[in-house]
Structure formats: C-alpha cells, structure tokens
Design an enzyme around this catalytic site. Structure first.
Site, short mmCIF file in Angstrom:
data_model
loop_
_atom_site.label_atom_id
_atom_site.label_comp_id
_atom_site.label_asym_id
_atom_site.label_seq_id
_atom_site.Cartn_x
_atom_site.Cartn_y
_atom_site.Cartn_z
N TYR A 21 37.35 37.45 42.39
CA TYR A 21 37.75 35.94 42.67
C TYR A 21 36.48 34.98 43.09
O TYR A 21 35.66 35.75 43.95
CB TYR A 21 38.71 35.78 43.93
CG TYR A 21 39.97 36.15 43.80
CD1 TYR A 21 40.20 37.39 43.71
CD2 TYR A 21 41.19 35.07 43.78
CE1 TYR A 21 41.57 37.89 43.54
CE2 TYR A 21 42.30 35.60 43.42
CZ TYR A 21 42.67 36.81 43.38
OH TYR A 21 44.04 37.36 43.33
N ASP A 37 47.37 30.47 34.97
CA ASP A 37 47.43 31.83 35.00
C ASP A 37 47.92 32.50 33.65
O ASP A 37 48.82 33.06 33.31
CB ASP A 37 48.59 32.32 36.24
CG ASP A 37 48.60 33.77 36.46
OD1 ASP A 37 47.71 34.45 35.67
OD2 ASP A 37 49.34 34.41 37.36
N GLU A 80 39.13 36.94 34.21
CA GLU A 80 39.32 38.37 33.81
C GLU A 80 39.24 38.50 32.41
O GLU A 80 40.36 38.17 31.72
CB GLU A 80 40.73 38.89 34.35
CG GLU A 80 40.95 38.44 35.90
CD GLU A 80 42.42 38.42 36.31
OE1 GLU A 80 43.22 39.18 36.06
OE2 GLU A 80 43.05 37.44 36.75
N HIS A 105 48.59 45.37 36.27
CA HIS A 105 47.34 45.90 36.69
C HIS A 105 47.42 47.25 36.95
O HIS A 105 46.90 47.71 37.85
CB HIS A 105 46.71 45.05 38.08
CG HIS A 105 46.38 43.70 37.71
ND1 HIS A 105 46.20 43.09 36.51
CD2 HIS A 105 46.68 42.49 38.45
CE1 HIS A 105 45.75 41.90 36.43
NE2 HIS A 105 46.40 41.40 37.66
N HIS A 107 38.52 42.04 38.54
CA HIS A 107 39.23 40.87 38.97
C HIS A 107 38.67 40.10 40.26
O HIS A 107 39.10 39.69 41.37
CB HIS A 107 40.95 41.72 39.72
CG HIS A 107 41.96 40.54 39.50
ND1 HIS A 107 42.04 39.60 40.31
CD2 HIS A 107 43.15 40.70 38.94
CE1 HIS A 107 43.12 38.85 40.20
NE2 HIS A 107 43.76 39.42 39.39
C1 GLA Z 1 46.26 38.31 37.68
C2 GLA Z 1 47.86 37.86 37.31
C3 GLA Z 1 48.30 36.87 38.23
C4 GLA Z 1 48.55 37.66 39.52
C5 GLA Z 1 47.16 38.09 40.07
C6 GLA Z 1 47.01 38.88 41.32
O1 GLA Z 1 45.56 37.25 37.53
O2 GLA Z 1 47.86 37.06 35.93
O3 GLA Z 1 49.74 36.64 37.92
O4 GLA Z 1 49.29 38.77 39.66
O5 GLA Z 1 46.60 38.84 38.76
O6 GLA Z 1 47.45 38.10 42.22
#
Ligand code: GLA
Length: 381
Positions: free
Chosen positions: A213, A281, A346, A137, A211
């Site tokens: 949530y 993920d 994302e 990131h 990002h």
């Molecule tokens: C993204 C990554 C995850 C994690 C989050 C932040 O989604 O893919 O692995 O690092 O960001 O916590």
C-alpha cells in the site's frame, strides 16, 4: 544534498560504521544490506528483517515472513526521507492483526477465483473460500503467511534479497509442487525491482504479485494523489467482486485515468462499478504491444512532490484504494489508517482467469518457466 541533510539522513537510517565514515567525509553513501532479527512465528521459528539501502538514502525493509515489504523510505522534493508504505512496526502487528495484506507477496493466485473452483486437465479443483464467497490471494495460508528462505544479493544495479519457497503439491488445494523465487532489488536509480520466477512439477495455475500500500504523502488519505493508468480497458466486476468477463473501455467512465487525475476526483460518483467496488478495486487491462517491461501507472503527490512509476511485464494491474480500511488498524508509529490511507497497484494476470477462457492464461506446465518483472520507481517533481 548538503552535509546537514546527509547527517540527518544517516541518523534516521542508523547505518553501520563504513557508510557513516563515508558520509561524514562527504563521499556518497554506499549501497548496503543490513540484517536484523524480527521476532519469530510459533510454527516456523525466527524471522529476519533485511534493510536494503542505496547510495541515495533510499531504504527498503523486507522480512522473511510473507516476503513482506515492511518499510519504504524515500526522499520528498526537499530531500527529506519519509515512510511511503503502510504496515506495522513489529512482526506481532502482522501476526496478531488481520493484516489486509500490507506489503505481502501474494500467491499462488493473486486476487479472486470465483467460488474457489477451477478445472484443469479434466480435473476439478477446490480452493479455500475466504472472501465474499470466493478464493482470495492464495487462500488461508498463502505466500503472505509462509517464511521464505533469504539470500542477500549484490548486483551492478543495486542490492537485493532473493527469497525462495517451495510450495508442496496440493498446498491450499493447488496442484503441483511449485518452486518460487522472488528477487527484490533496490537499484541505484531508486527502483524497487521485483523478479518473480516459478516452476512446477504438474500442470497448475500461478499469478504472483506484491500487495504494498502506498501513501506518498506519508499521512492522511490518498485522495489528492494524481494517478495515470496506462489502460484503455478494465475488467468490470460483479457484486461478488468477480470479473464479468467483459473488457470494457474506460472512456467516458470514472475508470479513465489515461490522463493524470486525482484519485478522489470521481471516487464518490454513483457509478455501478465504484459502488460495487466501494471505490476503486478493479483490474486494468494494460496497454502494451508485447510482454516487455512497460509503464503501467504514474502517481504524483503534489505536496511532497514524490512520484511513483510502475512498470511491469504483466497484462493487468489491480488498482485498489484501501476501501476496506476502516480506521481500526493502528499501524507504524501508532498511526491510525483511515479508509483510503493507501492505494495498491498490484500487477497481475486478470482475476478469475482460470474460469475466463478469453483472459490471458495463467496455466504453468512442467518444463515451463513463470517469469515476470515489476518495477516501482521513486522520484520527485
Ligand atoms: C485486493 C482485492 C481487494 C481486497 C484487498 C485486500 O486488492 O482486490 O478486494 O481484498 O486485496 O484487502
């Protein structure tokens, strides 16, 4: 919406004189932008919070630090407004805690670059290694930690906020001065539209995202949310969360969300990819014909009836189920966020693309324009 609901809504929203008068007389709420101070960072000075409100009572707050979407309030099927994003009540929350990128603008490169290394134009570049041996990131001080210049916008489609940041040549190890504009618009159709634009002075790599949530129920975990992801393939990861380079069909795996499915239905399966990701993920390879804005995902929360649709021009989308949340963060209103308190969608180019010649390119050259759009559309069912 009846008069009582409308007045309640106004009380909750705390809107200014004009819209209040309009609402009391029964006329529709007016779209507006409200600006307020939101504290200061030691290095960069004052931070402002802008609240975008549309004629339907939807309210989205964004601050100049990190371009962070601090709050998203949308109605449920009864018309009751509720908070559907994770975050903190104050700037201090974001500064003091090790925030897991709640609502942030992510750059220069969303997600991971293996070992923080890539080559471009015959030169090797080294970036900060800040997650499981890789660059994540944008590094130690990515776009999520800078203060953006802000300008309010009013368009026929809605109200918005234009954020600008010029990232100096070499910042966080990336080549080229990168001029970035991110425009957030809250449309009259209850969409949060994000337009990303960037130009560079030298050949570089770019991959921007947001990002946020989401938890459409506004509490608890997100395991009962039902999600459809418009992707026939995903990019499997190594134990270090780096794509192996394969584009693997989702068919017959717990990654198959081509038909709506509860997030929690298969998350605990002893599947190699779910074990590696500690849940979902993963980057999904979106089905698309061209690079026009098209549907990437649709999420429904059965209790509240809230629906979120994601449309994007991007080729990929990281579906992350808040696996690293562990109940140690106290967020908005003192709410403790358990594991899987929120999910992220994302939109992006694939992780580690600079080291994967078979992935769509993330290279930006001088004279070229980086331009992508993502829409988060809220409705009810
Ligand atoms: C993204 C990554 C995850 C994690 C989050 C932040 O989604 O893919 O692995 O690092 O960001 O916590």
């Amino acid at each position: 919406m009846n008069k009582l609901n409308r007045s309640l809504l106004l009380l909750m929203a705390g809107v200014g004189i004009g819209p209040v008068a309009a609402a009391v007389s029964g006329a529709p709420l007016q779209a507006h932008v409200r600006k307020q101070p939101f504290g200061a960072t030691a290095e960069k000075g004052p931070v402002e919070l802008y609240t975008l409100a549309n004629g339907n009572g939807v309210e989205i707050s964004i601050m100049t630090y990190g371009g962070i979407v601090v709050s998203i309030k949308v109605p449920d099927r009864q018309g009751k407004l509720g908070e559907v994003t994770l975050g903190y009540d104050s700037l201090d929350g974001y500064l003091k805690n090790n925030s897991p990128y709640f609502g942030t603008l992510v750059g220069r490169y969303a997600n991971r670059i293996a070992q923080g290394k890539f080559s471009l134009g015959g030169r090797d570049y080294r970036l900060a290694v800040n997650s499981f041996g890789s660059h994540l990131h944008g590094g130690n001080r990515g776009f999520d930690k800078v203060v953006w210049q802000a300008k309010e916008m009013r368009t026929p489609k809605g109200v918005g906020l234009k954020l600008q940041y010029v990232s100096p040549d070499g910042e966080e190890g990336y080549p080229g001065t990168l001029s970035v504009t991110v425009a957030y618009t809250l449309t009259n159709d209850n969409e949060l539209k994000i337009d990303y634009l960037a130009t560079t002075s030298k050949e570089t790599i770019v991959n921007l995202t947001n990002h946020a949530y989401f938890n459409l129920a506004g509490s608890g975990d997100i395991l009962k949310h039902e999600i459809m992801i418009n992707a026939d393939r995903f990019t499997p990861i190594s134990e270090a969360f780096i794509p192996t380079g394969e584009l693997r069909p989702v068919k017959g795996t717990p990654m198959d969300f081509s038909k709506p499915m509860a997030i929690g239905a298969r998350i605990g399966q002893k599947d190699e990819q779910l074990i590696r990701g500690n849940g979902y993920d993963h980057n999904f390879v979106l089905n698309r014909k061209d690079n026009s804005l098209s549907l990437a995902a649709r999420v429904e929360e059965p209790t509240s009836g809230r629906v979120l649709e994601v449309l994007t021009t991007e080729p990929g989308m990281q579906f992350y189920t808040g696996n690293f949340l562990d109940g140690t963060i106290k967020g908005k209103g003192g709410r403790v966020y358990p594991q899987r308190a929120g999910f992220c969608l994302e939109t992006q180019h694939f992780p580690d693309s600079p080291n994967k010649p078979n992935f769509p390119s993330t290279v930006l050259k001088p004279g070229q324009k980086y331009a992508t759009t993502t829409v988060y559309k809220f409705s009810t069912k």
